[in-house]
Structure formats: structure tokens, C-alpha cells
Write a protein that holds these residues in place. Structure first.
Motif, PDB file in Angstrom:
ATOM      1  N   LEU A  20       9.675 -12.110   0.329  1.00 25.20           N
ATOM      2  CA  LEU A  20       8.449 -11.448  -0.126  1.00 25.20           C
ATOM      3  C   LEU A  20       8.049 -10.335   0.845  1.00 25.20           C
ATOM      4  CD1 LEU A  20       6.067 -11.285  -2.080  1.00 25.20           C
ATOM      5  CD2 LEU A  20       4.915 -12.995  -0.665  1.00 25.20           C
ATOM      6  N   THR A  21       8.150 -10.595   2.135  1.00 26.57           N
ATOM      7  CA  THR A  21       7.809  -9.583   3.135  1.00 26.57           C
ATOM      8  C   THR A  21       8.730  -8.378   3.025  1.00 26.57           C
ATOM      9  OG1 THR A  21       7.099 -11.360   4.610  1.00 26.57           O
ATOM     10  CG2 THR A  21       7.452  -9.209   5.602  1.00 26.57           C
ATOM     11  N   ILE A  22      10.000  -8.622   2.818  1.00 23.03           N
ATOM     12  CA  ILE A  22      10.961  -7.533   2.682  1.00 23.03           C
ATOM     13  C   ILE A  22      10.678  -6.731   1.410  1.00 23.03           C
ATOM     14  CG2 ILE A  22      13.414  -7.008   2.350  1.00 23.03           C
ATOM     15  CD1 ILE A  22      13.986  -9.491   4.111  1.00 23.03           C
ATOM     16  N   ALA A  23      10.379  -7.408   0.309  1.00 26.29           N
ATOM     17  CA  ALA A  23      10.086  -6.723  -0.947  1.00 26.29           C
ATOM     18  C   ALA A  23       8.826  -5.875  -0.823  1.00 26.29           C
ATOM     19  CB  ALA A  23       9.923  -7.745  -2.070  1.00 26.29           C
ATOM     20  N   ILE A  24       7.799  -6.391  -0.152  1.00 23.37           N
ATOM     21  CA  ILE A  24       6.571  -5.621   0.047  1.00 23.37           C
ATOM     22  C   ILE A  24       6.842  -4.398   0.914  1.00 23.37           C
ATOM     23  CG2 ILE A  24       4.299  -5.683   1.164  1.00 23.37           C
ATOM     24  CD1 ILE A  24       4.072  -8.589   0.180  1.00 23.37           C
ATOM     25  N   ALA A  25       7.663  -4.540   1.941  1.00 29.25           N
ATOM     26  CA  ALA A  25       7.984  -3.409   2.811  1.00 29.25           C
ATOM     27  C   ALA A  25       8.738  -2.324   2.051  1.00 29.25           C
ATOM     28  CB  ALA A  25       8.802  -3.890   4.003  1.00 29.25           C
ATOM     29  N   ILE A  26       9.698  -2.709   1.227  1.00 30.51           N
ATOM     30  CA  ILE A  26      10.470  -1.727   0.459  1.00 30.51           C
ATOM     31  C   ILE A  26       9.574  -1.042  -0.572  1.00 30.51           C
ATOM     32  CG2 ILE A  26      12.343  -1.485  -1.222  1.00 30.51           C
ATOM     33  CD1 ILE A  26      13.833  -3.654   0.383  1.00 30.51           C
ATOM     34  N   ALA A  27       8.738  -1.811  -1.257  1.00 32.00           N
ATOM     35  CA  ALA A  27       7.821  -1.220  -2.237  1.00 32.00           C
ATOM     36  C   ALA A  27       6.840  -0.265  -1.555  1.00 32.00           C
ATOM     37  CB  ALA A  27       7.066  -2.331  -2.978  1.00 32.00           C
ATOM     38  N   SER A  28       6.394  -0.614  -0.359  1.00 33.62           N
ATOM     39  CA  SER A  28       5.485   0.265   0.378  1.00 33.62           C
ATOM     40  C   SER A  28       6.157   1.567   0.768  1.00 33.62           C
ATOM     41  CB  SER A  28       4.972  -0.443   1.635  1.00 33.62           C
ATOM     42  OG  SER A  28       4.249  -1.592   1.295  1.00 33.62           O
ATOM     43  N   LEU A  29       7.414   1.496   1.163  1.00 34.66           N
ATOM     44  CA  LEU A  29       8.150   2.721   1.499  1.00 34.66           C
ATOM     45  C   LEU A  29       8.309   3.624   0.280  1.00 34.66           C
ATOM     46  CD1 LEU A  29      10.940   1.368   3.868  1.00 34.66           C
ATOM     47  CD2 LEU A  29       9.097   2.932   4.456  1.00 34.66           C
ATOM     48  N   ILE A  30       8.639   3.034  -0.858  1.00 30.19           N
ATOM     49  CA  ILE A  30       8.816   3.824  -2.077  1.00 30.19           C
ATOM     50  C   ILE A  30       7.478   4.437  -2.506  1.00 30.19           C
ATOM     51  CG2 ILE A  30       9.362   3.670  -4.545  1.00 30.19           C
ATOM     52  CD1 ILE A  30      11.459   1.541  -3.744  1.00 30.19           C
ATOM     53  N   PHE A  31       6.423   3.642  -2.516  1.00 37.35           N
ATOM     54  CA  PHE A  31       5.109   4.139  -2.914  1.00 37.35           C
ATOM     55  C   PHE A  31       4.595   5.187  -1.932  1.00 37.35           C
ATOM     56  CE2 PHE A  31       0.443   3.863  -2.825  1.00 37.35           C
ATOM     57  CZ  PHE A  31       0.184   4.264  -4.118  1.00 37.35           C
ATOM     58  N   GLY A  32       4.825   4.969  -0.648  1.00 39.92           N
ATOM     59  CA  GLY A  32       4.392   5.933   0.359  1.00 39.92           C
ATOM     60  C   GLY A  32       5.097   7.268   0.210  1.00 39.92           C
ATOM     61  N   SER A  33       6.390   7.234  -0.079  1.00 39.44           N
ATOM     62  CA  SER A  33       7.140   8.470  -0.297  1.00 39.44           C
ATOM     63  C   SER A  33       6.621   9.205  -1.529  1.00 39.44           C
ATOM     64  CB  SER A  33       8.628   8.161  -0.471  1.00 39.44           C
ATOM     65  OG  SER A  33       9.144   7.557   0.686  1.00 39.44           O
ATOM     66  N   TRP A  34       6.371   8.469  -2.593  1.00 34.99           N
ATOM     67  CA  TRP A  34       5.831   9.088  -3.805  1.00 34.99           C
ATOM     68  C   TRP A  34       4.460   9.693  -3.544  1.00 34.99           C
ATOM     69  CZ3 TRP A  34       1.327   7.844  -6.361  1.00 34.99           C
ATOM     70  CH2 TRP A  34       1.106   8.535  -7.557  1.00 34.99           C
ATOM     71  N   LEU A  35       3.626   8.978  -2.811  1.00 40.21           N
ATOM     72  CA  LEU A  35       2.273   9.456  -2.522  1.00 40.21           C
ATOM     73  C   LEU A  35       2.310  10.738  -1.685  1.00 40.21           C
ATOM     74  CD1 LEU A  35      -0.727   8.818  -2.877  1.00 40.21           C
ATOM     75  CD2 LEU A  35      -0.613   7.535  -0.744  1.00 40.21           C
ATOM     76  N   LEU A  36       3.190  10.797  -0.696  1.00 37.52           N
ATOM     77  CA  LEU A  36       3.323  12.021   0.097  1.00 37.52           C
ATOM     78  C   LEU A  36       3.751  13.195  -0.776  1.00 37.52           C
ATOM     79  CD1 LEU A  36       4.966  10.785   3.412  1.00 37.52           C
ATOM     80  CD2 LEU A  36       2.696  11.744   3.119  1.00 37.52           C
ATOM     81  N   GLY A  37       4.691  12.974  -1.673  1.00 37.40           N
ATOM     82  CA  GLY A  37       5.132  14.024  -2.582  1.00 37.40           C
ATOM     83  C   GLY A  37       4.026  14.482  -3.513  1.00 37.40           C
ATOM     84  N   ALA A  38       3.249  13.551  -4.018  1.00 34.99           N
ATOM     85  CA  ALA A  38       2.149  13.897  -4.922  1.00 34.99           C
ATOM     86  C   ALA A  38       1.080  14.707  -4.196  1.00 34.99           C
ATOM     87  CB  ALA A  38       1.547  12.623  -5.511  1.00 34.99           C
ATOM     88  N   VAL A  39       0.736  14.303  -2.987  1.00 32.34           N
ATOM     89  CA  VAL A  39      -0.270  15.039  -2.213  1.00 32.34           C
ATOM     90  C   VAL A  39       0.244  16.425  -1.868  1.00 32.34           C
ATOM     91  CG1 VAL A  39      -1.483  15.091   0.017  1.00 32.34           C
ATOM     92  CG2 VAL A  39      -1.397  12.980  -1.305  1.00 32.34           C
ATOM     93  N   TYR A  40       1.503  16.529  -1.488  1.00 34.79           N
ATOM     94  CA  TYR A  40       2.094  17.825  -1.158  1.00 34.79           C
ATOM     95  C   TYR A  40       2.069  18.756  -2.373  1.00 34.79           C
ATOM     96  CZ  TYR A  40       5.577  21.306   0.119  1.00 34.79           C
ATOM     97  OH  TYR A  40       6.222  22.482   0.370  1.00 34.79           O
ATOM     98  N   THR A  41       2.449  18.239  -3.539  1.00 38.65           N
ATOM     99  CA  THR A  41       2.442  19.044  -4.759  1.00 38.65           C
ATOM    100  C   THR A  41       1.031  19.505  -5.112  1.00 38.65           C
ATOM    101  OG1 THR A  41       4.345  17.804  -5.572  1.00 38.65           O
ATOM    102  CG2 THR A  41       3.101  19.041  -7.205  1.00 38.65           C
TER     103      THR A  41
END
Length: 55
Positions: A20-41
Motif C-alpha cells: 500500500l505504501t509503495i502504491a501510494i508513493a507511485i500514485a503520488s509521483l504520477i499525480f505530482g508530475s501531472w499537476l506540475l504540467g497542468a500548472v506550467y501549461t
């Protein structure tokens, strides 16, 4: 007999890392990358509107 010192006998499973900890970490990385891209755009869009008001 020596006393058990947890600082010397710390293993990889003592940290409580689970699937569960690993899955949350991976999901956070994916969501964080998407969020940075959205803010940049969004910021680039605002800058383009400001720099070209006649178009």
C-alpha cells in the motif's frame, strides 16, 4: 550476553513498508508530475495572453 540494540539490528522490514505504501508513493509521483504540467501549461497560457493582447 549482550543486550539487543535496535539501532544496530535494523532491517529492511522494520520500516513498515508495505504494498500500500509503495502504491501510494507511485500514485503520488504520477499525480505530482501531472499537476506540475497542468500548472506550467496554465501559467504559459496566461503569459501568452498578456504578451499578445491584440491577437
Amino acid at each position: 550476553m549482550d543486550a539487543f540494540d535496535p539501532a544496530l539490528h535494523y532491517g529492511p522490514n522494520d520500516a513498515g513498508i508495505s504494498a500500500l505504501t509503495i502504491a501510494i508513493a507511485i500514485a503520488s509521483l504520477i499525480f505530482g508530475s501531472w499537476l506540475l504540467g497542468a500548472v506550467y501549461t496554465y501559467i504559459v497560457g496566461i503569459i501568452q495572453k498578456i504578451s499578445k493582447p491584440g491577437e
